[in-house]
Write a protein that holds these residues in place. Structure first.
Motif, short mmCIF file in Angstrom:
data_model
loop_
_atom_site.label_atom_id
_atom_site.label_comp_id
_atom_site.label_asym_id
_atom_site.label_seq_id
_atom_site.Cartn_x
_atom_site.Cartn_y
_atom_site.Cartn_z
N SER A 48 -7.43 -8.76 5.80
CA SER A 48 -7.31 -9.09 4.37
C SER A 48 -5.87 -8.98 3.91
N CYS A 49 -5.17 -7.96 4.38
CA CYS A 49 -3.76 -7.77 4.00
C CYS A 49 -2.90 -8.94 4.49
N VAL A 50 -3.16 -9.40 5.72
CA VAL A 50 -2.43 -10.56 6.25
C VAL A 50 -2.68 -11.79 5.37
N HIS A 51 -3.93 -11.97 4.95
CA HIS A 51 -4.26 -13.11 4.08
C HIS A 51 -3.51 -13.03 2.76
N PHE A 52 -3.46 -11.83 2.17
CA PHE A 52 -2.77 -11.68 0.89
C PHE A 52 -1.27 -11.95 1.03
N ILE A 53 -0.68 -11.46 2.12
CA ILE A 53 0.76 -11.69 2.33
C ILE A 53 1.06 -13.17 2.50
N CYS A 54 0.27 -13.85 3.33
CA CYS A 54 0.46 -15.29 3.53
C CYS A 54 0.25 -16.07 2.23
N SER A 55 -0.74 -15.67 1.45
CA SER A 55 -1.01 -16.36 0.19
C SER A 55 0.10 -16.11 -0.82
N SER A 56 0.66 -14.90 -0.84
CA SER A 56 1.77 -14.61 -1.75
C SER A 56 2.97 -15.49 -1.41
N GLY A 58 2.94 -18.32 0.32
CA GLY A 58 2.59 -19.73 0.11
C GLY A 58 2.65 -20.12 -1.36
N ALA A 59 2.11 -19.28 -2.24
CA ALA A 59 2.14 -19.58 -3.67
C ALA A 59 3.58 -19.62 -4.19
N TYR A 195 -0.61 -16.72 -7.11
CA TYR A 195 0.79 -16.34 -7.29
C TYR A 195 0.90 -14.95 -7.94
N TYR A 196 0.04 -14.68 -8.91
CA TYR A 196 0.11 -13.41 -9.61
C TYR A 196 -0.73 -12.31 -8.97
N MET A 197 -1.89 -12.68 -8.43
CA MET A 197 -2.82 -11.66 -7.95
C MET A 197 -2.57 -11.23 -6.51
N ALA A 198 -2.15 -12.14 -5.64
CA ALA A 198 -1.97 -11.80 -4.23
C ALA A 198 -0.93 -10.70 -4.01
N PRO A 199 0.24 -10.72 -4.69
CA PRO A 199 1.18 -9.61 -4.50
C PRO A 199 0.60 -8.26 -4.94
N PHE A 200 -0.11 -8.24 -6.06
CA PHE A 200 -0.76 -7.00 -6.49
C PHE A 200 -1.78 -6.54 -5.44
N ALA A 201 -2.58 -7.50 -4.94
CA ALA A 201 -3.60 -7.16 -3.95
C ALA A 201 -2.96 -6.62 -2.67
N THR A 202 -1.82 -7.19 -2.26
CA THR A 202 -1.11 -6.69 -1.08
C THR A 202 -0.65 -5.25 -1.30
N MET A 203 -0.14 -4.98 -2.49
CA MET A 203 0.32 -3.64 -2.82
C MET A 203 -0.84 -2.65 -2.83
N ILE A 204 -1.98 -3.07 -3.37
CA ILE A 204 -3.16 -2.20 -3.45
C ILE A 204 -3.71 -1.89 -2.07
N LEU A 205 -3.73 -2.91 -1.20
CA LEU A 205 -4.40 -2.79 0.09
C LEU A 205 -3.49 -2.28 1.20
N GLY A 206 -2.18 -2.41 1.03
CA GLY A 206 -1.26 -2.09 2.11
C GLY A 206 -1.36 -0.65 2.60
N VAL A 207 -1.34 0.31 1.69
CA VAL A 207 -1.38 1.72 2.08
C VAL A 207 -2.71 2.09 2.73
N PRO A 208 -3.87 1.74 2.15
CA PRO A 208 -5.14 2.05 2.82
C PRO A 208 -5.26 1.42 4.21
N ALA A 209 -4.78 0.17 4.34
CA ALA A 209 -4.83 -0.49 5.65
C ALA A 209 -3.98 0.26 6.67
N LEU A 210 -2.80 0.72 6.24
CA LEU A 210 -1.91 1.44 7.15
C LEU A 210 -2.50 2.79 7.55
N LEU A 211 -3.07 3.51 6.58
CA LEU A 211 -3.60 4.85 6.86
C LEU A 211 -4.89 4.80 7.66
N LEU A 212 -5.77 3.88 7.33
CA LEU A 212 -7.10 3.85 7.95
C LEU A 212 -7.14 3.06 9.25
#
Length: 341
Positions: A48-56, A58-59, A195-212
């Motif tokens: 999911s994090c990869v998708h958000f980064i690519c979408s950010s 791309g937008a 454009y607006y939501m994907a960067p926020f989603a990346t920020m929200i998901l990045g830390v949990p993805a890294l830790l878990l």
């Protein structure tokens, strides 16, 4: 003759828009399932994090560099008060979808996603006390019945995958309802939404993805026989996820509401068929019947919603009569918001 040519071109453009939308949507679903099942990359948060980064990225390219879409300017304060809560629910929705893909077949997951209209109607009725025409409630009966039949007869049933898909429907409904209340005044299209939501989603998901999942991803990278080829497939799924957003924008502007609804339900059938041909997950006869009933119910629901939206206002107001036509209809447009990222 000129009118006939214009009509033919309109039909061809609509058909082309639907086919490319189907292509991107089904491809993203199949690749994600391939990543979890065939590549053994069992890390839905990271995908999911990869998708958000690519979408950010791309937008940003589409709006800022290529200027294919004009930027809808949002006040900095509204980005945190309005868009951040939307992004949080948006993020949960995508993660739950990927979690369900890891544990249950595509056919079962897609059928459960068709439950979204019912969850939206119930949430608005319970939380916002909105009134809905009896025909809306009646149109939900085959959807609920089809879901129950499919779940009972699913040969590859998994509790975690089922719950993730079901809560994903709730997240989708919540996201759609929040969009109406939080984003009023901003006429977002699919690209500006990302454009607006994907960067926020990346920020929200990045830390949990890294830790878990960080250690698990590193172990997978060291033990997988061809990790670089697998990483290319994972990145490709992110690129295609962004292309799907662009295709949604194109199909919405090239078809009518009825055509979009029917095409969306047929797309589910296409995804189920192709996934079965690739993964060969067992499907019983009653399971297929339940899936078919659900899709027919979704089509009927879309038809009822469209017919009610065409009714002229003027009904005498009663304690049970809504104040305006908007309250007659649930705030959900099938895949307009549901397919993003």
């Amino acid at each position: 003759m000129e009118e006939g040519r214009l009509w033919q071109w309109g039909v061809f453009r609509s058909l082309l828009a639907i086919l490319q939308w189907w292509g991107f949507n089904v491809t993203v679903i199949i690749i994600n399932k391939w990543i979890f099942q065939k590549l053994d990359f069992k890390f839905p948060l990271s995908v999911s994090c990869v998708h958000f980064i690519c979408s950010s990225i791309g937008a940003y390219l589409v709006i800022k560099v290529l200027k294919l879409k004009p930027l809808i300017v949002v006040d900095p304060e509204d980005r945190w008060k309005r868009i951040f809560p939307m992004s949080f629910v948006f993020c949960i929705n995508i993660v739950l979808g990927n979690v369900s893909l890891r544990y249950i077949p595509v056919s079962f997951m897609q059928t459960i996603k068709s439950f979204t209209p019912a969850t939206t109607v119930v949430l608005q009725w319970l939380v916002w006390r909105k009134y809905f025409d009896w025909r809306i409630w009646a149109s939900l009966v085959p959807i609920v019945g089809g879901i129950l039949l499919t779940s009972i007869t699913e040969l590859s049933f998994n509790v975690l995958g089922f719950c993730a898909a079901l809560f994903g429907c709730l997240a989708t409904s919540t996201k759609t309802i929040l969009a109406e209340s939080l984003l009023h005044g901003y006429k977002f299209d699919s690209i500006n939404t990302v454009y607006y939501m994907a960067p926020f989603a990346t920020m929200i998901l990045g830390v949990p993805a890294l830790l878990l999942e960080g250690n698990g991803v590193m172990d997978w990278f060291q033990t997988h026989p061809s990790p670089w080829e697998a990483l290319i497939i994972i990145l490709s799924s992110g690129v295609l996820a962004f292309c799907l957003n662009f295709s949604i924008f194109y199909v919405i502007h090239s078809t009518t509401a009825v055509t979009f609804n029917v095409a969306g339900n047929l797309k589910v059938a296409v995804a189920v068929l192709i996934s079965w041909l690739i993964f060969r997950n067992p499907i019983s006869g009653l399971n297929a019947v339940g899936c078919g009933i659900t899709l027919v119910g979704c089509t009927f629901y879309g038809y009822v919603r469209h017919m009610l939206s065409q009714q002229l206002p003027g009904t005498p107001r009663t304690p049970r009569t809504p104040r305006n036509r908007v309250e007659l209809l649930p705030l959900v447009n099938n895949d307009k918001l549901d397919d993003k990222v």
